[in-house]
Motif scaffolding. Structure first.
Motif, PDB file in Angstrom:
ATOM      1  N   MET A   1      38.440  47.181  18.154  1.00  0.00           N
ATOM      2  CA  MET A   1      37.706  47.069  19.403  1.00  0.00           C
ATOM      3  C   MET A   1      38.178  45.848  20.169  1.00  0.00           C
ATOM      4  N   ALA A   2      38.293  45.983  21.499  1.00  0.00           N
ATOM      5  CA  ALA A   2      38.778  44.882  22.309  1.00  0.00           C
ATOM      6  C   ALA A   2      37.782  43.738  22.315  1.00  0.00           C
ATOM      7  N   ASN A   3      38.307  42.532  22.377  1.00  0.00           N
ATOM      8  CA  ASN A   3      37.468  41.351  22.548  1.00  0.00           C
ATOM      9  C   ASN A   3      37.249  41.151  24.034  1.00  0.00           C
ATOM     10  N   ILE A   4      35.989  41.140  24.455  1.00  0.00           N
ATOM     11  CA  ILE A   4      35.699  41.109  25.889  1.00  0.00           C
ATOM     12  C   ILE A   4      36.263  39.871  26.553  1.00  0.00           C
ATOM     13  N   HIS A   5      36.361  38.772  25.817  1.00  0.00           N
ATOM     14  CA  HIS A   5      36.865  37.540  26.412  1.00  0.00           C
ATOM     15  C   HIS A   5      38.368  37.596  26.637  1.00  0.00           C
ATOM     16  N   SER A   6      39.067  38.516  25.954  1.00  0.00           N
ATOM     17  CA  SER A   6      40.511  38.628  26.141  1.00  0.00           C
ATOM     18  C   SER A   6      40.875  39.881  26.924  1.00  0.00           C
ATOM     19  N   LEU A   7      39.880  40.596  27.434  1.00  0.00           N
ATOM     20  CA  LEU A   7      40.127  41.831  28.157  1.00  0.00           C
ATOM     21  C   LEU A   7      40.884  41.538  29.452  1.00  0.00           C
ATOM     22  N   ASP A   8      41.959  42.279  29.688  1.00  0.00           N
ATOM     23  CA  ASP A   8      42.763  42.099  30.891  1.00  0.00           C
ATOM     24  C   ASP A   8      42.322  43.120  31.933  1.00  0.00           C
ATOM     25  N   PRO A   9      41.646  42.712  32.992  1.00  0.00           N
ATOM     26  CA  PRO A   9      41.137  43.677  33.964  1.00  0.00           C
ATOM     27  C   PRO A   9      42.221  44.433  34.710  1.00  0.00           C
ATOM     28  N   SER A  10      43.450  43.934  34.673  1.00  0.00           N
ATOM     29  CA  SER A  10      44.548  44.614  35.354  1.00  0.00           C
ATOM     30  C   SER A  10      45.254  45.628  34.470  1.00  0.00           C
ATOM     31  N   ALA A  11      44.842  45.743  33.211  1.00  0.00           N
ATOM     32  CA  ALA A  11      45.541  46.614  32.261  1.00  0.00           C
ATOM     33  C   ALA A  11      45.342  48.089  32.573  1.00  0.00           C
ATOM     34  N   SER A  12      44.148  48.464  33.004  1.00  0.00           N
ATOM     35  CA  SER A  12      43.842  49.864  33.278  1.00  0.00           C
ATOM     36  C   SER A  12      42.514  49.938  34.013  1.00  0.00           C
ATOM     37  N   PRO A  13      42.203  51.069  34.649  1.00  0.00           N
ATOM     38  CA  PRO A  13      40.883  51.217  35.269  1.00  0.00           C
ATOM     39  C   PRO A  13      39.739  51.030  34.279  1.00  0.00           C
ATOM     40  N   LEU A  14      39.934  51.479  33.036  1.00  0.00           N
ATOM     41  CA  LEU A  14      38.889  51.329  32.024  1.00  0.00           C
ATOM     42  C   LEU A  14      38.666  49.859  31.681  1.00  0.00           C
ATOM     43  N   ASP A  15      39.749  49.101  31.537  1.00  0.00           N
ATOM     44  CA  ASP A  15      39.621  47.669  31.263  1.00  0.00           C
ATOM     45  C   ASP A  15      38.916  46.958  32.420  1.00  0.00           C
ATOM     46  N   TYR A  16      39.270  47.343  33.636  1.00  0.00           N
ATOM     47  CA  TYR A  16      38.632  46.707  34.784  1.00  0.00           C
ATOM     48  C   TYR A  16      37.142  47.044  34.836  1.00  0.00           C
ATOM     49  N   PHE A  17      36.785  48.284  34.541  1.00  0.00           N
ATOM     50  CA  PHE A  17      35.376  48.685  34.536  1.00  0.00           C
ATOM     51  C   PHE A  17      34.595  47.829  33.541  1.00  0.00           C
ATOM     52  N   GLY A  18      35.116  47.696  32.310  1.00  0.00           N
ATOM     53  CA  GLY A  18      34.426  46.908  31.292  1.00  0.00           C
ATOM     54  C   GLY A  18      34.315  45.444  31.677  1.00  0.00           C
ATOM     55  N   TRP A  19      35.408  44.911  32.223  1.00  0.00           N
ATOM     56  CA  TRP A  19      35.416  43.502  32.638  1.00  0.00           C
ATOM     57  C   TRP A  19      34.409  43.258  33.754  1.00  0.00           C
ATOM     58  N   GLU A  20      34.398  44.156  34.749  1.00  0.00           N
ATOM     59  CA  GLU A  20      33.500  43.990  35.886  1.00  0.00           C
ATOM     60  C   GLU A  20      32.047  44.209  35.483  1.00  0.00           C
ATOM     61  N   LEU A  21      31.803  45.137  34.547  1.00  0.00           N
ATOM     62  CA  LEU A  21      30.442  45.360  34.070  1.00  0.00           C
ATOM     63  C   LEU A  21      29.895  44.082  33.424  1.00  0.00           C
ATOM     64  N   ARG A  22      30.703  43.471  32.570  1.00  0.00           N
ATOM     65  CA  ARG A  22      30.265  42.220  31.936  1.00  0.00           C
ATOM     66  C   ARG A  22      30.031  41.130  32.982  1.00  0.00           C
ATOM     67  N   ARG A  23      30.946  41.019  33.944  1.00  0.00           N
ATOM     68  CA  ARG A  23      30.816  39.975  34.960  1.00  0.00           C
ATOM     69  C   ARG A  23      29.538  40.144  35.786  1.00  0.00           C
ATOM     70  N   GLN A  24      29.283  41.378  36.189  1.00  0.00           N
ATOM     71  CA  GLN A  24      28.094  41.630  37.003  1.00  0.00           C
ATOM     72  C   GLN A  24      26.810  41.449  36.195  1.00  0.00           C
ATOM     73  N   ARG A  25      26.858  41.877  34.939  1.00  0.00           N
ATOM     74  CA  ARG A  25      25.671  41.725  34.079  1.00  0.00           C
ATOM     75  C   ARG A  25      25.329  40.250  33.900  1.00  0.00           C
ATOM     76  N   GLU A  26      26.329  39.452  33.580  1.00  0.00           N
ATOM     77  CA  GLU A  26      26.089  38.033  33.362  1.00  0.00           C
ATOM     78  C   GLU A  26      25.685  37.321  34.651  1.00  0.00           C
ATOM     79  N   ALA A  27      26.235  37.779  35.783  1.00  0.00           N
ATOM     80  CA  ALA A  27      25.857  37.179  37.063  1.00  0.00           C
ATOM     81  C   ALA A  27      24.385  37.411  37.380  1.00  0.00           C
ATOM     82  N   ASN A  28      23.841  38.491  36.821  1.00  0.00           N
ATOM     83  CA  ASN A  28      22.418  38.787  37.006  1.00  0.00           C
ATOM     84  C   ASN A  28      21.554  38.200  35.897  1.00  0.00           C
ATOM     85  N   GLY A  29      22.176  37.439  35.000  1.00  0.00           N
ATOM     86  CA  GLY A  29      21.428  36.772  33.948  1.00  0.00           C
ATOM     87  C   GLY A  29      20.838  37.714  32.914  1.00  0.00           C
ATOM     88  N   LEU A  30      21.546  38.818  32.646  1.00  0.00           N
ATOM     89  CA  LEU A  30      21.038  39.827  31.718  1.00  0.00           C
ATOM     90  C   LEU A  30      21.877  39.873  30.449  1.00  0.00           C
TER      91      LEU A  30
END
Length: 274
Positions: free
Chosen positions: A1-30
């Motif tokens: 399983m990928a480590n979210i801290h090393s996820l490359d958002p430019s690697a694929s649409p799926l990587d970007y989705f996961g990266w952006e989901l984490r970013r938005q979640r944390e930005a909302n303090g969740l």
């Protein structure tokens, strides 16, 4: 399983989705579990999507957009994610299929992908891709969204009788698949004809093919082999195959008689009365 801290958002649409989901979640303090509670899923699923272990669905993306007020970011992105799960050689065709105003296809052995049920698609894709079946089924079902809405293409299918008799996934799966074909009888934009065995030799016996008519681009002819597709706008090929397709339509059963045959196969071969 990928480590979210090393996820490359430019690697694929799926990587970007996961990266952006984490970013938005944390930005909302969740935390993952808190977001899961908001969109009626588990925190574990949030984590699996953030680390690209699971493929997001459209429903998931829409719920995230609503919960995080992201103005449709994930709903727009999920289409790219799902399309990226299609085989690389098939993706150019899928893009043109989504733009087509008119689709004409002859299918020699299987039900056309746009009309497949989830169970039928899962049985087919599980043969050669057991480790990616969930992702590939999700991508195939997402293709079917082009049949919805006011800009749906006109779809004409000539289907060999062999596709009705070739059992895929078992009798229950086939019964529901044939029932789905019958569900299109009242759809003015979808016409299904069956090429009966009794027709003898015909111009489609060399194999399946598809013609795409686009509003702003030349018509396209598409055919595929086991692991590659070939698409061309060559005018000579388009002319020859268009005439060949018209001959198939003339030889096949009418849409009304085709529906009768499909219903009879359902009853006699797969044990269903409709």
């Amino acid at each position: 399983m990928a480590n979210i801290h090393s996820l490359d958002p430019s690697a694929s649409p799926l990587d970007y989705f996961g990266w952006e989901l984490r970013r938005q979640r944390e930005a909302n303090g969740l935390k993952q579990g808190q977001l899961g509670d908001l969109i009626f899923c588990t925190g574990s699923l949030i984590g699996q999507i953030e680390t690209t272990k699971k493929i997001p669905t459209r429903d998931f993306a829409e719920r995230v957009d609503a919960a995080l007020a992201t103005d449709g970011v994930f709903s727009r992105l999920v289409g790219l994610v799902l399309r990226s799960q299609l085989p690389t050689w098939f993706q150019p065709y899928a893009e043109m299929e989504a733009r087509a105003a008119y689709i004409s296809t002859y299918q020699a052995q299987l039900v056309y992908g746009l009309l497949q049920t989830e169970e039928y698609a899962r049985a087919l894709l599980g043969v050669d891709h057991p480790g990616k079946v969930d992702e590939m089924v999700a991508a195939r079902l997402d293709r079917q969204r082009i049949l919805e809405g006011e800009h749906a293409p006109a779809l004409w299918i000539v289907l060999s009788e062999a596709a009705l008799l070739q059992e895929v996934g078992g009798q229950d799966v086939m019964r529901r698949q044939l029932a789905r074909l019958l569900d299109f009888r009242d759809n003015p934009w979808v016409q299904i004809q069956v090429m009966p065995f009794s027709a003898g030799q015909h111009t489609g016996m060399m194999g399946s093919f598809t013609l795409l008519r686009l509003d702003d681009d030349p018509d396209l002819f598409y055919v595929e082999s086991y692991d590659q597709g070939h698409m061309t706008a060559n005018p000579t090929v388009i002319k020859e195959r268009s005439v060949g397709y018209a001959r198939l339509q003339a030889t096949a059963l009418s849409p009304e008689d085709s529906a009768v045959l499909i219903a009879r196969v359902m009853e006699e071969r797969y044990g269903a009365r409709r």
